[in-house]
Design a protein around this motif. Structure first.
Motif, short mmCIF file in Angstrom:
data_model
loop_
_atom_site.label_atom_id
_atom_site.label_comp_id
_atom_site.label_asym_id
_atom_site.label_seq_id
_atom_site.Cartn_x
_atom_site.Cartn_y
_atom_site.Cartn_z
N GLY A 1 21.52 -30.00 43.62
CA GLY A 1 20.43 -30.07 42.65
C GLY A 1 20.83 -29.77 41.23
N VAL A 2 21.87 -28.97 41.06
CA VAL A 2 22.26 -28.56 39.72
C VAL A 2 23.35 -29.45 39.15
CG1 VAL A 2 23.24 -26.66 38.37
CG2 VAL A 2 21.58 -26.17 40.15
N VAL A 3 24.32 -29.79 39.97
CA VAL A 3 25.44 -30.63 39.53
C VAL A 3 25.34 -31.98 40.25
CG1 VAL A 3 27.95 -30.83 39.40
CG2 VAL A 3 26.88 -28.59 39.19
N ASN A 4 25.47 -33.04 39.49
CA ASN A 4 25.35 -34.39 40.02
C ASN A 4 26.31 -34.63 41.18
OD1 ASN A 4 26.41 -37.32 39.93
ND2 ASN A 4 24.42 -37.41 38.94
N LYS A 5 25.78 -35.14 42.28
CA LYS A 5 26.56 -35.37 43.50
C LYS A 5 27.75 -36.30 43.25
CE LYS A 5 26.03 -36.97 48.26
NZ LYS A 5 25.09 -37.51 49.25
N THR A 6 27.55 -37.34 42.46
CA THR A 6 28.64 -38.28 42.18
C THR A 6 29.75 -37.60 41.40
OG1 THR A 6 27.06 -40.11 42.18
CG2 THR A 6 29.20 -40.51 41.13
N ILE B 1 31.39 -27.30 45.21
CA ILE B 1 31.00 -26.30 44.22
C ILE B 1 31.22 -24.93 44.83
CG2 ILE B 1 29.12 -25.37 42.82
CD1 ILE B 1 27.93 -28.17 42.80
N LYS B 2 32.04 -24.13 44.19
CA LYS B 2 32.41 -22.81 44.71
C LYS B 2 31.34 -21.75 44.44
CE LYS B 2 36.54 -23.60 46.38
NZ LYS B 2 36.93 -23.23 47.72
N ASN B 3 30.51 -21.96 43.44
CA ASN B 3 29.49 -20.98 43.10
C ASN B 3 28.35 -20.96 44.12
OD1 ASN B 3 30.72 -22.15 40.56
ND2 ASN B 3 29.74 -20.32 39.73
N LEU C 1 39.69 -36.43 43.32
CA LEU C 1 40.86 -36.13 42.51
C LEU C 1 41.54 -34.83 42.95
CD1 LEU C 1 39.33 -37.06 39.05
CD2 LEU C 1 41.20 -38.27 40.21
N GLY C 2 40.98 -34.19 43.99
CA GLY C 2 41.59 -32.99 44.53
C GLY C 2 41.12 -31.68 43.91
N TYR C 3 39.94 -31.70 43.30
CA TYR C 3 39.43 -30.50 42.63
C TYR C 3 38.16 -29.97 43.27
CZ TYR C 3 42.57 -31.44 38.73
OH TYR C 3 43.67 -31.65 37.96
N ASP C 4 38.01 -28.65 43.22
CA ASP C 4 36.74 -27.99 43.49
C ASP C 4 36.15 -27.61 42.13
OD1 ASP C 4 36.81 -28.10 46.28
OD2 ASP C 4 37.98 -26.26 46.42
N ILE C 5 34.88 -27.26 42.13
CA ILE C 5 34.20 -26.92 40.88
C ILE C 5 33.77 -25.47 40.92
CG2 ILE C 5 32.17 -27.42 39.44
CD1 ILE C 5 32.25 -30.26 40.74
N GLU C 6 34.06 -24.75 39.84
CA GLU C 6 33.56 -23.40 39.66
C GLU C 6 32.86 -23.36 38.31
OE1 GLU C 6 36.05 -19.92 41.26
OE2 GLU C 6 37.53 -21.41 40.63
N LEU C 7 31.60 -22.98 38.33
CA LEU C 7 30.85 -22.86 37.09
C LEU C 7 31.08 -21.48 36.49
CD1 LEU C 7 27.49 -24.42 38.29
CD2 LEU C 7 29.34 -25.55 37.07
N THR C 8 31.23 -21.44 35.17
CA THR C 8 31.38 -20.19 34.45
C THR C 8 30.18 -20.05 33.52
OG1 THR C 8 33.78 -20.40 34.48
CG2 THR C 8 32.86 -18.88 32.88
N TYR C 9 29.57 -18.89 33.54
CA TYR C 9 28.39 -18.64 32.72
C TYR C 9 28.80 -17.80 31.52
CZ TYR C 9 26.62 -19.82 37.32
OH TYR C 9 26.41 -20.44 38.52
N VAL C 10 28.48 -18.31 30.32
CA VAL C 10 28.84 -17.62 29.09
C VAL C 10 27.55 -17.38 28.31
CG1 VAL C 10 30.18 -17.77 26.95
CG2 VAL C 10 31.07 -18.80 29.06
N ASP D 1 23.61 -16.64 41.93
CA ASP D 1 23.90 -16.49 40.50
C ASP D 1 22.62 -16.42 39.68
OD1 ASP D 1 26.59 -16.64 41.17
OD2 ASP D 1 26.84 -18.70 40.45
N ILE D 2 21.67 -17.29 39.98
CA ILE D 2 20.39 -17.30 39.24
C ILE D 2 19.64 -16.01 39.49
CG2 ILE D 2 18.10 -18.37 39.12
CD1 ILE D 2 20.14 -19.98 37.63
N LYS D 3 19.60 -15.56 40.74
CA LYS D 3 18.91 -14.31 41.05
C LYS D 3 19.51 -13.14 40.29
CE LYS D 3 17.12 -15.71 45.52
NZ LYS D 3 17.11 -15.51 46.96
N VAL D 4 20.84 -13.07 40.24
CA VAL D 4 21.51 -11.99 39.52
C VAL D 4 21.21 -12.08 38.03
CG1 VAL D 4 23.79 -11.11 38.81
CG2 VAL D 4 23.35 -11.66 41.22
#
Length: 78
Positions: A44-49, A2-4, A57-66, A9-12
């Protein structure tokens, strides 16, 4: 991975909204300590599995907040 930095992010977002983690906890009917633990815990936020599957699959995760848009009647669009 997870890149975030979810804790930052929550504090901001709390500062932007003029709220606190304690107020969020009250809004969602849980404790401040639970909210803090979820935010600080790496998986804690995103499921470990889920993270492991995407990493395999070769991916990282970036969450976007809208920000949700509210309709004129005070409810949420949808």
């Amino acid at each position: 991975m997870i890149k975030n930095n979810i804790e930052l992010d929550i504090k901001v977002k709390c500062i932007e909204q003029g709220t606190t983690q304690a107020q969020i906890a009250e809004d969602i009917q849980t404790t401040k300590s639970y909210v803090n633990r979820i935010i600080k815990k790496q998986d804690g936020v995103v499921n470990k599995t889920f993270v492991q599957m995407l990493e395999a699959l070769g991916y990282d995760i970036e969450l976007t907040y809208v920000k949700r848009k509210e309709n004129t009647e005070g409810g949420l669009d949808g």
